[in-house]
Write an enzyme that holds these catalytic residues in place. Structure first.
Site: not given
Ligand code: GLY
Ligand code: MN
Ligand code: MN
Length: 448
Positions: A47, A250, A267, A278, A357, A361, A368, A394, A398, A416, A418
Site C-alpha cells: 500500500d 543506463h 549522468d 540532463d 548511442h 535528443h 527524452h 552527448e 565506451y 560521456r 553531455e
Molecule cells: N540520461 C539519459 C540520457 O542521457 O539520455
Molecule cells: Mn541525454
Molecule cells: Mn544523460
C-alpha cells in the site's frame, strides 16, 4: 564559471498554461473535443506508492498536479471551453494522504471554464460528445483510448433519439508534441536554472569523490545538492558509474565502491517545476587523469565542442552526427584503436563500434522529450533546428573491460560528456555553464 545560484526559482505563470491551451484550440477543428488524462499513482509495494509524477502533456496544458484528473478542451461553434474533472474534496482522505484543491479553487487558480468531480464525469462527457464531429486523444494511451470508446458507445446508444456521434478520431500527440518542442522564454529560463543547479551538484560530486566510497553515496551528494537549491527530484534515475560500469549506458545500480585509478561517469540532472536537466561528466576518482584516460577524454570533449560550434537554426541532427563521426573516427584512427583507410572509416562511421548511442535528443518536461525527429513519414528527412528547441549533445566512447580486441590500456574506460543546448536566432546557448569539463578545470576543482 560562477557559482551564484540565480535569484528566485521561477515557476511558470498561469497565463502560460492558458496560452498553451489556446494554441491547442487553434489546431482543433470546429465541433470537436480533446481529452487529456492526468497520471495515476503507481504502487511501489503493497500500500505504498512511488512519488507522484504527473503526465507531462497533461501538466503542460494545465499546471495541475493531482492524479486521476481529466482535461477536456471543447470547441463548439467557434467557442472554446476548458473543463477539468478531478478528485473531490474528502476530509478523511486528505487527513491521511494529503490535500486536494477541489473543484471551486481549481477553477479559479488554474483558470478553467468549469471544474467537476470525477463522479460527474461519465454523464457529462457523454453530453459534451453528443453532436460533435471530431475527437482528439493520445492514441498510444491505451487506458484513455478504451475510455473514449466507452464514451462513444454511450453516445451511440442515443442515436435513435437523433444524437450525432463523432466520426473522426485524431491523434492529439503530434499536435501537442510540436507545441512542446518549441520552448517559450519562461521555459528556457527554468531550464537555465535547473541546469545551473545540476551543475552545482556535479561540482559537489567531483569534490566529494574519493576511492572507497560507494557510488550511491555520491548519488546522494547529488540529490542533496539538487534539493538544497529547489530541485527536489532528479529528472531521471541518477547514473553514478565507476570504471567499467560506465560501459553500461543506463547503469543505475550505483552499488559498487570507487577505485582509485578508475574514471567515474555521472549522468545526473535535477527537475525544476517539471523541467529536466540532463548532464553527464566523467572524471578521475583520484582527481588526476591517467594518460590513456586523458587522450580519450580530450577526444570526446573535442567532438562535443565541434558539434556545438555547428548548432544554429536550419541544422539537423544528421549534420551534427556527421561532425561527431568525423572527429571521433579520426581520433580513434590516430590512436591506432581502429585501423584502415581513414576516408573509408569515416564513410562507414567506424566510431560506432565505441560510440554506441545517439548524439542527442530533445529535452524539456521529459528528459527524452517529445517531438518528432523527422518531418516525413518514411523518416528520411530530419527536422531542422529552430529557435526555442532544446536538445542534448552527448558524445561518448565506451571501451569495455572484456573487449579483448582493444589494447589493455583502453579497456574499462567509458566516457560521456553531455551538455544541454537551446537553439537561438543566432546560433545556440549552452545551458550547461557551470559544470567543469576541461581536464585542467576538473583536476583543479578536485585538488581543492
Ligand atoms: N540520461 C539519459 C540520457 O542521457 O539520455
Ligand atoms: Mn541525454
Ligand atoms: Mn544523460
Amino acid at each position: 564559471m560562477t557559482n551564484q545560484v540565480l535569484p528566485g526559482i521561477a515557476a511558470l505563470p498561469m497565463s502560460e498554461f492558458v496560452t498553451r491551451r489556446k494554441k491547442f484550440f487553434a489546431k482543433m477543428a470546429d465541433n470537436s473535443v480533446a481529452f487529456f488524462n492526468a497520471a495515476k499513482e503507481v504502487t511501489r509495494s503493497n500500500d505504498t506508492e512511488y512519488a507522484f509524477c504527473q503526465n507531462k502533456t497533461f501538466y503542460y496544458l494545465t499546471g495541475f498536479n493531482e492524479p486521476d484528473a481529466m482535461l477536456l478542451l471543447i470547441k463548439k461553434s467557434g467557442c472554446e471551453q476548458s473543463i477539468l474533472f478531478s478528485l473531490p474534496k474528502d476530509k478523511m482522505h486528505e487527513i491521511w494522504h494529503g490535500r486536494r484543491i477541489g473543484q471551486e479553487k481549481a477553477c479559479q487558480h488554474y483558470q478553467f471554464d468549469q471544474c467537476f468531480t470525477l463522479e460527474e464525469q461519465e454523464e457529462l462527457v457523454a453530453q459534451y460528445l453528443a453532436g460533435m464531429s471530431q475527437v482528439y486523444f493520445a492514441f498510444d494511451d491505451e487506458k484513455l483510448s478504451a475510455q473514449i470508446f466507452t464514451y462513444l458507445a454511450q453516445v451511440r446508444a442515443k442515436i435513435r433519439q437523433g444524437v450525432k456521434v463523432p466520426a473522426h478520431l485524431t491523434d492529439a500527440s503530434p499536435i501537442v508534441d510540436d507545441l512542446r518542442l518549441i520552448k517559450s522564454h519562461n521555459e528556457i529560463e527554468l531550464m537555465r536554472q535547473v541546469n545551473f543547479i545540476s551543475g552545482l551538484a556535479h561540482q559537489r560530486a567531483m569534490q566529494k569523490t574519493k576511492a572507497g566510497l560507494f557510488e550511491y553515496q555520491i548519488e546522494n551528494e547529488i540529490l542533496h545538492e539538487f534539493a538544497r537549491h529547489g530541485a527536489r527530484y532528479a529528472a531521471y534515475a541518477t547514473i553514478v558509474a565507476g570504471g567499467d560500469n560506465a560501459n553500461i549506458l543506463h547503469y543505475t545500480d550505483n552499488d559498487e565502491s570507487l577505485v582509485d585509478n578508475d574514471l567515474l561517469l555521472i549522468d545526473a540532472g535535477g527537475e525544476l517545476s517539471g523541467y529536466a536537466a540532463d548532464i553527464t561528466r566523467t572524471f578521475p576518482v583520484s582527481g588526476k587523469f591517467t594518460e590513456p584516460q586523458k587522450v580519450l577524454y580530450q577526444l570526446v570533449l573535442d567532438a562535443k565542442n565541434q558539434v556545438l560550434a555547428a548548432i544554429k537554426p536550419g541544422v539537423t541532427f544528421a549534420k551534427l552526427n556527421d561532425i561527431a563521426n568525423a572527429c571521433l573516427t579520426k581520433g580513434l584512427f590516430d590512436l591506432g584503436i581502429i585501423t584502415g583507410d581513414l576516408a573509408e572509416l569515416i564513410a562507414e562511421r567506424a566510431c560506432k563500434k565505441y560510440f554506441i548511442h545517439g548524439l542527442g535528443h530533445w529535452l524539456g518536461l521529459d528528459v527524452h522529450d517529445v517531438g518528432d525527429y523527422h518531418i516525413n513519414d518514411n523518416k528520411e528527412q530530419c527536422r531542422e533546428f529552430a529557435p526555442g528547441m532544446v536538445l542534448t549533445i552527448e558524445p561518448g566512447l565506451y571501451m569495455p573491460l572484456d573487449d579483448m580486441e582493444l589494447a589493455k590500456q583502453w579497456r574499462g574506460i567509458g566516457i560521456r560528456i553531455e551538455d544541454n543546448i537551446v537553439v537561438t536566432q543566432q546560433g545556440y546557448e549552452n545551458l550547461t555553464v557551470n559544470t567543469p569539463e576541461t581536464i585542467a578545470d576538473i583536476e583543479a576543482l578536485m585538488e581543492k
